[in-house]
Write an enzyme that holds these catalytic residues in place. Structure first.
Site, PDB file in Angstrom:
ATOM      1  N   CYS A 151     -16.969   9.050  -2.516  1.00  0.00           N
ATOM      2  CA  CYS A 151     -16.845   7.679  -1.993  1.00  0.00           C
ATOM      3  C   CYS A 151     -16.794   7.700  -0.461  1.00  0.00           C
ATOM      4  O   CYS A 151     -16.012   8.431   0.150  1.00  0.00           O
ATOM      5  CB  CYS A 151     -15.595   7.026  -2.577  1.00  0.00           C
ATOM      6  SG  CYS A 151     -15.256   5.411  -1.878  1.00  0.00           S
TER       7      CYS A 151
ATOM      8  N   CYS B 123     -16.060  -8.655 -16.042  1.00  0.00           N
ATOM      9  CA  CYS B 123     -17.227  -7.919 -15.532  1.00  0.00           C
ATOM     10  C   CYS B 123     -18.390  -8.039 -16.515  1.00  0.00           C
ATOM     11  O   CYS B 123     -19.551  -8.013 -16.120  1.00  0.00           O
ATOM     12  CB  CYS B 123     -16.891  -6.439 -15.347  1.00  0.00           C
ATOM     13  SG  CYS B 123     -15.946  -6.104 -13.853  1.00  0.00           S
TER      14      CYS B 123
ATOM     15  N   CYS C 273     -16.387   1.577   3.455  1.00  0.00           N
ATOM     16  CA  CYS C 273     -17.632   1.085   2.851  1.00  0.00           C
ATOM     17  C   CYS C 273     -17.271  -0.122   1.997  1.00  0.00           C
ATOM     18  O   CYS C 273     -16.231  -0.137   1.349  1.00  0.00           O
ATOM     19  CB  CYS C 273     -18.232   2.197   1.990  1.00  0.00           C
ATOM     20  SG  CYS C 273     -19.555   1.674   0.884  1.00  0.00           S
TER      21      CYS C 273
ATOM     22  N   CYS D 191     -22.075  -3.038  -9.075  1.00  0.00           N
ATOM     23  CA  CYS D 191     -21.368  -2.152  -8.132  1.00  0.00           C
ATOM     24  C   CYS D 191     -21.737  -0.696  -8.386  1.00  0.00           C
ATOM     25  O   CYS D 191     -21.856   0.101  -7.446  1.00  0.00           O
ATOM     26  CB  CYS D 191     -19.858  -2.357  -8.220  1.00  0.00           C
ATOM     27  SG  CYS D 191     -19.180  -2.242  -9.872  1.00  0.00           S
TER      28      CYS D 191
ATOM     29  N   CYS E 298     -20.871  -7.631  -5.572  1.00  0.00           N
ATOM     30  CA  CYS E 298     -20.186  -8.200  -6.750  1.00  0.00           C
ATOM     31  C   CYS E 298     -20.410  -9.713  -6.824  1.00  0.00           C
ATOM     32  O   CYS E 298     -20.098 -10.449  -5.879  1.00  0.00           O
ATOM     33  CB  CYS E 298     -18.689  -7.900  -6.680  1.00  0.00           C
ATOM     34  SG  CYS E 298     -17.795  -8.623  -8.066  1.00  0.00           S
TER      35      CYS E 298
ATOM     36  N   CYS F 268     -23.876   1.545  -5.348  1.00  0.00           N
ATOM     37  CA  CYS F 268     -23.076   2.513  -4.576  1.00  0.00           C
ATOM     38  C   CYS F 268     -23.999   3.576  -3.954  1.00  0.00           C
ATOM     39  O   CYS F 268     -24.720   4.266  -4.674  1.00  0.00           O
ATOM     40  CB  CYS F 268     -22.036   3.166  -5.486  1.00  0.00           C
ATOM     41  SG  CYS F 268     -21.134   4.466  -4.623  1.00  0.00           S
TER      42      CYS F 268
ATOM     43  N   CYS G  11     -19.787  -1.944  -2.767  1.00  0.00           N
ATOM     44  CA  CYS G  11     -19.503  -2.342  -4.151  1.00  0.00           C
ATOM     45  C   CYS G  11     -18.873  -3.727  -4.213  1.00  0.00           C
ATOM     46  O   CYS G  11     -18.975  -4.419  -5.228  1.00  0.00           O
ATOM     47  CB  CYS G  11     -18.656  -1.303  -4.875  1.00  0.00           C
ATOM     48  SG  CYS G  11     -17.187  -0.763  -4.010  1.00  0.00           S
TER      49      CYS G  11
ATOM     50  N   CYS H 263     -22.269  -6.624 -16.405  1.00  0.00           N
ATOM     51  CA  CYS H 263     -22.669  -6.351 -15.014  1.00  0.00           C
ATOM     52  C   CYS H 263     -22.339  -4.902 -14.643  1.00  0.00           C
ATOM     53  O   CYS H 263     -21.297  -4.372 -15.008  1.00  0.00           O
ATOM     54  CB  CYS H 263     -21.921  -7.312 -14.089  1.00  0.00           C
ATOM     55  SG  CYS H 263     -22.190  -6.984 -12.339  1.00  0.00           S
TER      56      CYS H 263
ATOM     57  N   ASP I  23       0.830  -1.205   0.000  1.00  0.00           N
ATOM     58  CA  ASP I  23       0.000   0.000   0.000  1.00  0.00           C
ATOM     59  C   ASP I  23       0.868   1.260   0.000  1.00  0.00           C
ATOM     60  O   ASP I  23       0.644   2.184   0.766  1.00  0.00           O
ATOM     61  CB  ASP I  23      -0.894  -0.018   1.256  1.00  0.00           C
ATOM     62  CG  ASP I  23      -2.053   0.954   1.132  1.00  0.00           C
ATOM     63  OD1 ASP I  23      -2.334   1.382   0.009  1.00  0.00           O
ATOM     64  OD2 ASP I  23      -2.645   1.297   2.174  1.00  0.00           O
TER      65      ASP I  23
END
Ligand code: SF4
Ligand code: SF4
Length: 322
Positions: free
Chosen positions: A162, A136, A189, A142, A196, A146, A192, A139, A82
């Site tokens: 967000c 994906c 959160c 998400c 999925c 949201c 999303c 689809c 990260d």
């Protein structure tokens, strides 16, 4: 520029080994917490011990094992987790860890998306993996789920909308328009990811460190708001939550308390935290206002039922105070 050139972070880098580590605990209690407005919802990655150190140590161990395997060859490596200068999602996609979903996270058909990413920069010319095909398809689950409409187009998340950004990164006031939409989400959160379809195939973590601490998977808002700063620091020691600090923690919980159904003890509890900071005060005032409005609605409901009782009493010819 540094972000796109790992060899400038670790001279001599020839490859980036991208890894994933599953973090979803066995008892995640998604719906139980999210649907109960008296509880606070914390993003599932933050329920246990902060992952940075654990993952960095594992990557270091991986580097050491490669060194042991390559006996006689002096190799250089450096782990990253990260880390701002590394574009970890494009690297993970290139390495075949998964594809970038429309929610902008990496996901994969065998593991869903509940995992952390890490990288080991290394100066060995290892064989290169192939990226996975994006799956994906048509689809858009998400995007439509949201709560704040933050996925403004496929693969583009507007951070300013967000809830993860608003509750974790944003230091100033949370824009009022988003507060009712946040519900009881007090740290991050997961909506999303929860929606999925590929997360049906997600794998649970086997790391004890990622198990929920202090019942953080189902915490009562009223109790959380009563933590003073020393309690906050003690309970969140070694957790990712700690970095937002006590004031932002209270700010987020104020919003959730404002969104909670009316309860007599909420208003005095909110008011007890006034005077700690201007930003917090403003959120508390907003939350008290929401609670008062709901109390008003309740009062109207009570009035209506009293009136109904009176009407019934009159119809039956009974005394009015029956
Ligand atoms: S984390 Fe929540 S608010 Fe952010 S894009 Fe996903 S669903 Fe939307
Ligand atoms: S919910 Fe649908 S569109 Fe969004 S990441 Fe998952 S598969 Fe892709």
């Amino acid at each position: 520029m540094m972000r796109a050139r790992p060899h400038e972070l670790q001279p001599g880098t020839l490859r980036v080994i991208s890894v994933r580590m599953n973090y979803l605990p066995a008892h995640a209690f998604f719906a139980k917490t999210l649907k109960n407005p008296q509880l606070g919802y914390i993003s599932r990655y933050a329920l246990g011990r902060d992952y940075h150190k654990l993952l960095r140590n594992r990557l270091k161990r991986l580097g050491e094992m490669i060194q042991e395997y390559c006996e006689g060859i002096d190799i250089n490596f450096r782990p990253f987790v990260d880390s701002a200068p590394i574009l970890e999602r494009p690297l993970a996609a290139k390495a075949g860890i998964g594809w970038v979903g429309k929610h902008s996270l990496i996901l994969n058909q065998e593991a869903g998306s509940w995992f952390f990413l890490g990288e080991l920069l290394i100066d060995l010319p290892l064989p290169v993996d192939k990226p996975l095909e994006e799956q994906c398809g048509r689809c858009v689950a998400c995007m439509t789920t949201c709560p704040t409409g933050a996925i403004v187009e496929p693969y583009v998340v507007d951070a300013r909308r967000c809830i993860s950004y608003l509750t974790i990164e944003l230091e100033s006031a949370i824009p009022e328009e988003f507060r009712p939409l946040m519900g009881n989400r007090i740290y991050g959160c997961d909506d999303c990811q929860m929606i999925c379809p590929w997360n049906r195939f997600s794998q649970l973590t086997n790391e004890d460190d990622f198990s929920p601490r202090q019942k953080l998977h189902t915490p009562k808002l009223i109790e959380l708001f009563q933590w003073d700063e020393p309690t906050f620091l003690k309970i969140t020691e070694g957790s990712a939550i700690r970095r937002i600090g006590h004031l932002r923690w209270l700010r987020n919980i104020s919003v959730a308390l404002g969104n909670a159904p009316y309860e007599a003890q909420i208003i005095p509890l909110l008011e007890s935290r006034l005077g700690m900071s201007d930003v917090l005060d403003e959120h508390i005032v907003w939350a008290v206002k929401q609670q008062l409005e709901k109390r008003g609605e309740n009062a109207i409901e009570i009035q209506t039922s009293q009136q109904k009782r009176l009407i019934r009493a009159v119809e039956k010819g009974l005394p009015r105070d029956a």
